[in-house]
Design an enzyme around this catalytic site. Structure first.
Site, PDB file in Angstrom:
ATOM      1  CD  GLU A 146      -7.638   4.708   1.427  1.00 33.65           C
ATOM      2  OE1 GLU A 146      -6.554   4.696   0.838  1.00 33.65           O
ATOM      3  OE2 GLU A 146      -7.952   3.878   2.293  1.00 33.65           O
ATOM      4  CG  ASN A 171     -12.571  -4.343  -0.202  1.00 37.50           C
ATOM      5  OD1 ASN A 171     -12.994  -5.481  -0.376  1.00 37.50           O
ATOM      6  ND2 ASN A 171     -11.391  -4.084   0.359  1.00 37.50           N
ATOM      7  CG  ASP A 191      -2.856   4.394   4.978  1.00 41.61           C
ATOM      8  OD1 ASP A 191      -3.433   5.169   5.768  1.00 41.61           O
ATOM      9  OD2 ASP A 191      -3.456   3.767   4.073  1.00 41.61           O
ATOM     10  CG  ASP A 228      -9.948  -2.452  -2.225  1.00 46.21           C
ATOM     11  OD1 ASP A 228      -8.864  -2.556  -1.638  1.00 46.21           O
ATOM     12  OD2 ASP A 228     -10.601  -1.399  -2.286  1.00 46.21           O
ATOM     13  CG  HIS A 243      -6.098   2.366   7.381  1.00 45.54           C
ATOM     14  ND1 HIS A 243      -7.406   1.981   7.479  1.00 45.54           N
ATOM     15  CD2 HIS A 243      -5.725   2.126   6.111  1.00 45.54           C
ATOM     16  CE1 HIS A 243      -7.807   1.506   6.308  1.00 45.54           C
ATOM     17  NE2 HIS A 243      -6.799   1.584   5.461  1.00 45.54           N
ATOM     18  CG  HIS A 287      -7.739   3.971  -2.987  1.00 48.03           C
ATOM     19  ND1 HIS A 287      -9.023   3.551  -2.722  1.00 48.03           N
ATOM     20  CD2 HIS A 287      -6.924   3.161  -2.269  1.00 48.03           C
ATOM     21  CE1 HIS A 287      -8.985   2.522  -1.887  1.00 48.03           C
ATOM     22  NE2 HIS A 287      -7.724   2.274  -1.590  1.00 48.03           N
ATOM     23  CD  GLU A 306      -2.692   2.348  -2.742  1.00 46.59           C
ATOM     24  OE1 GLU A 306      -3.739   3.014  -2.822  1.00 46.59           O
ATOM     25  OE2 GLU A 306      -2.415   1.636  -1.761  1.00 46.59           O
ATOM     26  NE  ARG A 318      -4.225   7.634  -0.638  1.00 47.28           N
ATOM     27  CZ  ARG A 318      -4.067   6.554  -1.407  1.00 47.28           C
ATOM     28  NH1 ARG A 318      -3.628   6.677  -2.638  1.00 47.28           N
ATOM     29  NH2 ARG A 318      -4.355   5.345  -0.948  1.00 47.28           N
ATOM     30  CD1 TRP A 339     -12.031  -1.062  10.667  1.00 55.31           C
ATOM     31  CD2 TRP A 339     -10.726  -1.242   8.885  1.00 55.31           C
ATOM     32  NE1 TRP A 339     -12.843  -1.111   9.571  1.00 55.31           N
ATOM     33  CE2 TRP A 339     -12.064  -1.226   8.455  1.00 55.31           C
ATOM     34  CE3 TRP A 339      -9.716  -1.370   7.925  1.00 55.31           C
ATOM     35  CZ2 TRP A 339     -12.426  -1.305   7.108  1.00 55.31           C
ATOM     36  CZ3 TRP A 339     -10.067  -1.453   6.584  1.00 55.31           C
ATOM     37  CH2 TRP A 339     -11.421  -1.423   6.194  1.00 55.31           C
ATOM     38  CE1 TYR A 358      -7.567  -3.432   6.068  1.00 56.86           C
ATOM     39  CE2 TYR A 358      -6.451  -1.320   5.972  1.00 56.86           C
ATOM     40  CZ  TYR A 358      -7.256  -2.278   5.392  1.00 56.86           C
ATOM     41  OH  TYR A 358      -7.734  -2.084   4.132  1.00 56.86           O
ATOM     42  NE  ARG A 364       0.475   1.405   2.688  1.00 54.23           N
ATOM     43  CZ  ARG A 364      -0.757   1.002   2.981  1.00 54.23           C
ATOM     44  NH1 ARG A 364      -1.788   1.769   2.696  1.00 54.23           N
ATOM     45  NH2 ARG A 364      -0.982  -0.160   3.538  1.00 54.23           N
ATOM     46  CD  GLU A 369      -3.233   6.596   2.363  1.00 52.63           C
ATOM     47  OE1 GLU A 369      -2.150   6.181   1.907  1.00 52.63           O
ATOM     48  OE2 GLU A 369      -4.316   6.042   2.133  1.00 52.63           O
TER      49      GLU A 369
HETATM   50  C1  GCO Z   1      -4.634   2.112   0.804  1.00 52.44           C
HETATM   51  C2  GCO Z   1      -5.806   1.708   1.571  1.00 52.44           C
HETATM   52  C3  GCO Z   1      -6.347   0.335   1.380  1.00 52.44           C
HETATM   53  C4  GCO Z   1      -7.792   0.356   1.854  1.00 52.44           C
HETATM   54  C5  GCO Z   1      -8.626  -0.618   1.124  1.00 52.44           C
HETATM   55  C6  GCO Z   1     -10.031  -0.665   1.677  1.00 52.44           C
HETATM   56  O1  GCO Z   1      -4.085   3.143   1.148  1.00 52.44           O
HETATM   57  O2  GCO Z   1      -4.314   1.428  -0.152  1.00 52.44           O
HETATM   58  O3  GCO Z   1      -5.877   2.232   2.848  1.00 52.44           O
HETATM   59  O4  GCO Z   1      -5.607  -0.657   1.983  1.00 52.44           O
HETATM   60  O5  GCO Z   1      -7.866   0.136   3.208  1.00 52.44           O
HETATM   61  O6  GCO Z   1      -8.603  -0.240  -0.205  1.00 52.44           O
HETATM   62  O7  GCO Z   1     -10.848  -1.388   0.837  1.00 52.44           O
HETATM   63 MG    MG Z   2      -5.043   4.225   2.629  1.00 53.19          MG
END
Ligand code: GCO
Ligand code: MG
Length: 440
Positions: A300, A74, A248, A354, A250, A350, A377, A321, A440, A196, A184, A274
């Site tokens: 991920e 992505n 999440d 994307d 992040h 994951h 997911e 993940r 982010w 985000y 989630r 997460e």
């Molecule tokens: C999730 C992720 C996604 C990622 C994205 C980045 O847990 O699904 O954090 O939202 O941020 O796949 O390309």
């Molecule tokens: Mg994530």
């Protein structure tokens, strides 16, 4: 259609042509790829954007079998596309498609510059395409080839988001009505604008936006920590004890903040929390773990077993993940999962939008096989994407199944794909209120 849209450069040759012949001679010198009867005769990269960008790898054999791999990274899609076109496709020609392990090792060890998101996504694409071909040659789904399913359907989770708690509760209700048993939950934070992971205007969540540069968001960890435990407690009170809830963070928190959040969320009884802290510093998880029994998920953005090793060995996490495209395909993800089983760590692949339907199909075969499965997911792709990628997998009542088509069960309609040329997109960035760049 632009020349970027589809099969930008077909590297290949018809059986018997000079090019295929010389590539075969090269393999013979390496003494590695002569055993089977079939040969790879073409490898092509396809870039298509039916709502968002995807990179696919098509491998064709002399016997006329076609295998598809996902190579989508992505926001950096063309880096993997070029890596494949220039450095991988030419050396696949003439190789025996059945020798998946040898090809994996050839691409991993052979490059010298091991690991990394671009290299491993490229290897992952080749690996998925070769498993697809092996399945089609055998008339079996990938789950059969790797040992057979231990379950027919797998638990999956999707996202519910809301700018405030009331909107989040509505989104959770709507998501449950679609049959999901695991959700989630992400919420906006009072005082902050768009963040985000939280959809704008109730639209489906899609992080990559159009424009010259990335969207800049403002982040304030203290405001987040003040708000999230209460908001998630309201969600738990609203849904009752049984629904699986996930969250999440992040990568945004320091180890101390992460430990405080995980501890504060214990009454919510999350299925997992997460990416509480950036995993480059894996020792951070020790501090978090010492202070909480909230289950932790990470990985991920991991590419190999080496990224997972210490976290698993020290039993610092509960869920890993990594998924097939990010971590070198089914071949390598199996190794990660087996190693994870030693530490009673379960999988949670994951599956954001994307990752293309090719990854989803292959991941579902892996999920039905893997003994230490946790959850998958699943964010629904757009109807345009589903049309470009006809697939055998399906969703019902919160569970998914891969279908029983030979291979991974995901095809690509190349004519339709060509109608959606590459469309540059940017992922957002975050700054603290004083302007400092943040995670982010
Ligand atoms: C999730 C992720 C996604 C990622 C994205 C980045 O847990 O699904 O954090 O939202 O941020 O796949 O390309
Ligand atoms: Mg994530």
């Amino acid at each position: 259609m632009t020349d970027r849209a589809v099969t930008d450069r077909a590297v290949g040759a018809r059986p018997g042509s000079d090019r295929a012949g010389s590539a075969r001679a090269g393999s013979a010198r390496a003494g590695s790829a002569r055993a089977g009867s079939d040969r790879i005769v073409a490898a092509e990269v396809l870039v298509t954007s039916p709502g968002r960008n995807f990179v696919a790898l098509k491998i064709v054999t002399a016997d006329g079998l076609v295998g598809w791999g996902d190579a989508t990274l992505n926001g950096r899609e063309l880096a993997v596309a070029e890596y494949l076109r220039e450095h991988v496709c030419p050396i696949l020609l003439g190789r025996d498609p059945a020798r998946i392990e040898d090809t994996w090792q050839y691409l991993y060890r052979g490059v010298y510059w091991r690991r990394g998101a671009v290299t491993m996504a490229a290897i992952g694409a080749v690996d998925l395409a070769l498993w697809d071909i092996k399945g089609k040659a055998a008339g079996m789904p990938v789950s059969q080839l790797i040992g057979g399913a231990v379950r027919d359907r797998v638990l999956c989770y999707t996202h519910a988001t809301g700018a405030d708690t009331a909107a989040l509760l509505d989104a959770v209700d709507a998501t449950r009505a679609r049959g999901f048993q695991a959700i989630r939950v992400q919420t906006g934070v009072p005082g902050l604008g768009a963040i985000y992971g939280v959809a704008r205007d109730g639209a489906g969540y899609e992080p990559a936006g159009r424009g010259v540069g990335p969207v800049e968001e403002t982040w304030d960890t203290d405001a987040y920590l003040r708000h999230v435990p209460g908001a998630l407690a309201e969600v738990r009170a609203h849904v009752g004890p049984e629904l699986a809830l996930l969250h999440d963070a992040h990568h945004r928190l320091t180890p101390n903040q992460a430990a405080r959040l995980a501890k504060a969320l214990e009454p919510v009884e999350l299925f997992w929390l997460e990416d509480v802290t950036p995993a480059e510093n894996q020792e951070a998880f020790r501090l978090v773990r010492q202070h909480t029994v909230t289950p932790l998920a990470v990985g991920e953005i991991f590419n190999t077993i080496w990224d997972c090793k210490d976290l698993i060995q020290e039993q610092l996490i509960d869920f890993i993940r990594t998924t097939v495209v990010g971590a070198g395909g089914v071949t390598h993800l199996r190794r990660i999962a087996d190693f994870a089983a030693v530490g009673q760590v379960r999988t949670g692949c994951h599956g954001a939008t994307d990752l293309s339907p090719v990854t989803m199909g292959a991941a579902l075969h892996f999920d039905t096989w893997v003994p230490n499965f946790g959850i998958q997911e699943y964010m629904r792709h757009t109807p345009e994407t589903d049309a470009v990628f006809p697939h055998a997998y399906s969703f019902s009542q919160g569970l998914m199944q891969p279908g029983d088509a030979p291979g991974h069960g995901v095809d690509i309609d190349e004519t339709l794909a060509a109608k959606y040329p590459y469309d540059p997109r940017q992922l957002p960035v975050a700054r603290l209120e004083d302007g400092t760049m943040w995670n982010w």
